[in-house]
Design a protein around this motif. Sequence first.
Motif, mmCIF file in Angstrom:
data_model
loop_
_atom_site.group_PDB
_atom_site.id
_atom_site.type_symbol
_atom_site.label_atom_id
_atom_site.label_comp_id
_atom_site.label_asym_id
_atom_site.label_seq_id
_atom_site.Cartn_x
_atom_site.Cartn_y
_atom_site.Cartn_z
ATOM 1 N N GLU A 98 39.804 14.841 -23.278
ATOM 2 C CA GLU A 98 40.880 14.864 -22.290
ATOM 3 C C GLU A 98 42.220 15.141 -22.953
ATOM 4 O O GLU A 98 42.432 14.801 -24.106
ATOM 5 C CB GLU A 98 40.943 13.518 -21.561
ATOM 6 N N SER A 99 43.128 15.734 -22.211
ATOM 7 C CA SER A 99 44.482 15.968 -22.703
ATOM 8 C C SER A 99 45.262 14.670 -22.683
ATOM 9 O O SER A 99 45.010 13.783 -21.864
ATOM 10 C CB SER A 99 45.211 16.978 -21.817
ATOM 11 N N THR A 100 46.220 14.569 -23.580
ATOM 12 C CA THR A 100 47.125 13.425 -23.611
ATOM 13 C C THR A 100 48.494 13.911 -23.177
ATOM 14 O O THR A 100 49.038 14.847 -23.762
ATOM 15 C CB THR A 100 47.207 12.834 -25.037
ATOM 16 N N VAL A 101 49.033 13.301 -22.146
ATOM 17 C CA VAL A 101 50.340 13.667 -21.631
ATOM 18 C C VAL A 101 51.295 12.529 -21.977
ATOM 19 O O VAL A 101 51.019 11.365 -21.670
ATOM 20 C CB VAL A 101 50.300 13.895 -20.105
ATOM 21 N N LEU A 102 52.401 12.857 -22.616
ATOM 22 C CA LEU A 102 53.353 11.851 -23.068
ATOM 23 C C LEU A 102 54.731 12.090 -22.475
ATOM 24 O O LEU A 102 55.150 13.241 -22.309
ATOM 25 C CB LEU A 102 53.477 11.874 -24.596
ATOM 26 N N GLN A 152 57.479 8.259 -25.259
ATOM 27 C CA GLN A 152 56.172 8.113 -25.908
ATOM 28 C C GLN A 152 56.031 9.105 -27.058
ATOM 29 O O GLN A 152 55.487 8.766 -28.115
ATOM 30 C CB GLN A 152 55.047 8.310 -24.893
ATOM 31 N N HIS A 207 39.997 15.610 -28.550
ATOM 32 C CA HIS A 207 39.489 14.701 -27.524
ATOM 33 C C HIS A 207 39.028 15.526 -26.326
ATOM 34 O O HIS A 207 39.425 16.671 -26.149
ATOM 35 C CB HIS A 207 40.588 13.734 -27.063
#
Length: 53
Positions: A15-19, A23, A13
Amino acid sequence: MGEAPWRVTIEPHDESTVLTSHQMQGLAVEFSVAAELCAYLEARSVGHEEPTD
């Protein structure tokens, strides 16, 4: 009859996904379900042939 490989593809993607930890745990459960589904579909696909017209 042939191989019945089922795969899950994860695309990059922009953008980065921060969990959070919760989550991330939920995502791990989803991956586990996806892995079980792939294993089930592979087992069901082995030896399956589409009828020819």
